[in-house]
Write a protein that holds these residues in place. Sequence first.
Motif, PDB file in Angstrom:
ATOM      1  N   PHE A 156       0.729  -1.099   0.124  1.00  0.00           N
ATOM      2  CA  PHE A 156      -0.030  -0.190  -0.096  1.00  0.00           C
ATOM      3  C   PHE A 156       0.806   1.347  -0.013  1.00  0.00           C
ATOM      4  N   THR A 157       2.223   1.066   0.566  1.00  0.00           N
ATOM      5  CA  THR A 157       2.797   2.488   0.852  1.00  0.00           C
ATOM      6  C   THR A 157       4.046   2.471  -0.321  1.00  0.00           C
ATOM      7  N   GLU A 158       4.255   1.595  -1.293  1.00  0.00           N
ATOM      8  CA  GLU A 158       5.089   1.671  -2.240  1.00  0.00           C
ATOM      9  C   GLU A 158       4.508   2.158  -3.429  1.00  0.00           C
ATOM     10  N   ASN A 159       5.405   2.663  -4.311  1.00  0.00           N
ATOM     11  CA  ASN A 159       4.877   2.997  -5.599  1.00  0.00           C
ATOM     12  C   ASN A 159       5.020   2.108  -6.712  1.00  0.00           C
ATOM     13  N   HIS A 160       4.330   1.315  -6.838  1.00  0.00           N
ATOM     14  CA  HIS A 160       4.298   0.251  -7.843  1.00  0.00           C
ATOM     15  C   HIS A 160       3.083   0.380  -8.835  1.00  0.00           C
ATOM     16  N   PRO A 161       3.136   0.083 -10.138  1.00  0.00           N
ATOM     17  CA  PRO A 161       1.948   0.234 -11.079  1.00  0.00           C
ATOM     18  C   PRO A 161       1.207  -1.106 -10.939  1.00  0.00           C
ATOM     19  N   SER A 162       1.716  -2.240 -10.308  1.00  0.00           N
ATOM     20  CA  SER A 162       0.918  -3.309 -10.255  1.00  0.00           C
ATOM     21  C   SER A 162       0.283  -3.656  -8.745  1.00  0.00           C
ATOM     22  N   LYS A 163       0.481  -2.848  -7.942  1.00  0.00           N
ATOM     23  CA  LYS A 163       0.175  -3.010  -6.499  1.00  0.00           C
ATOM     24  C   LYS A 163      -1.319  -3.324  -6.292  1.00  0.00           C
ATOM     25  N   ASP A 164      -2.150  -2.969  -7.185  1.00  0.00           N
ATOM     26  CA  ASP A 164      -3.659  -3.404  -7.091  1.00  0.00           C
ATOM     27  C   ASP A 164      -3.771  -4.938  -7.273  1.00  0.00           C
ATOM     28  N   ILE A 165      -3.030  -5.398  -7.994  1.00  0.00           N
ATOM     29  CA  ILE A 165      -2.887  -7.020  -8.399  1.00  0.00           C
ATOM     30  C   ILE A 165      -2.454  -7.547  -7.269  1.00  0.00           C
TER      31      ILE A 165
END
Length: 304
Positions: A156-165
């Motif tokens: 939740f706190t990182e900046n990653h384009p796939s974090k929803d997945i």
Amino acid sequence: MLNLSSAHYENRKLENHVENRTVHTLKNAELNIFETHLQASQVYLRFPQPVLASMIKGKKVMHLDGSPSFGFLPGESVILPSNEKMVIDFPEASVHNPTQCLALALSEEKLQEAVDLLNNRGTKQNGLEWSVMDYNYHFTNDVAINQILQRLIFIFTENHPSKDIFSDLLIQELVIRILQTETKSMYRKKSLTDANNDRISYIIKFIRENLTEDLSIDILSEKAYMSESNFYRTFKHELGSSPNDFIIEERLKVAESLLRNPRMSVKEAYLASGFNSFSYFCRIFKKKKNLSPTEFKEKSNIFG
């Protein structure tokens, strides 16, 4: 225990000292981190979605509708329905030792997806389908649940384009593990009061009463009047752990209780809890408790 990520501290703003809220939002869930820096009482909180609240640091006293008040400590969680009114006391919060708690708000759709996945793999032994867990269920996180929550804090706190997945997959696992933890708790209670009502409760009672005996799968399945494969599959599906893992859990509980007794030696606790190898007992105890039996005993006697 859970720890907040460095990214959380870098991005959060302390705007007040009581239930300061930092929100991280994804498509199907919302992670709220609450920090309280002053003692307070009768603080109200409510979410429009179902919520998993889990303590990170400090202590709260929770007052929920229809439930007795309870102390809420690190390593513990509670499941709350949508729009549940929480009334919270913070008896120990201070600037140098803030109380910290996470609240993971979940969509009803994601909860139901996890339930459907379990039902697609099989119903319960009594033919009933799995359903969304009982709300106001208060429990202690096991290692797996703790690891999932820690991973979710990071995602939740990182900046990653796939974090929803990533979060969707983890939340699905989290819900299934909580459902199985709740079912295990239910069977443990039934084994004390109504063990003859179903096979799993009866087997749990049998295990508890015979921890120092050989408890092989063939013996347990015969007691349950089930084939070995069906018994193993049913037990693991409903409780989330194999019969052997459950037996180890129960033996460790006995050992932990005995080690708290200053008159009981480590060797006596080992023998009374049913382990057949002292080295294995020491190894598995340290793995589960992060302390050797001797260290645990010394710590318990100092603080107990």
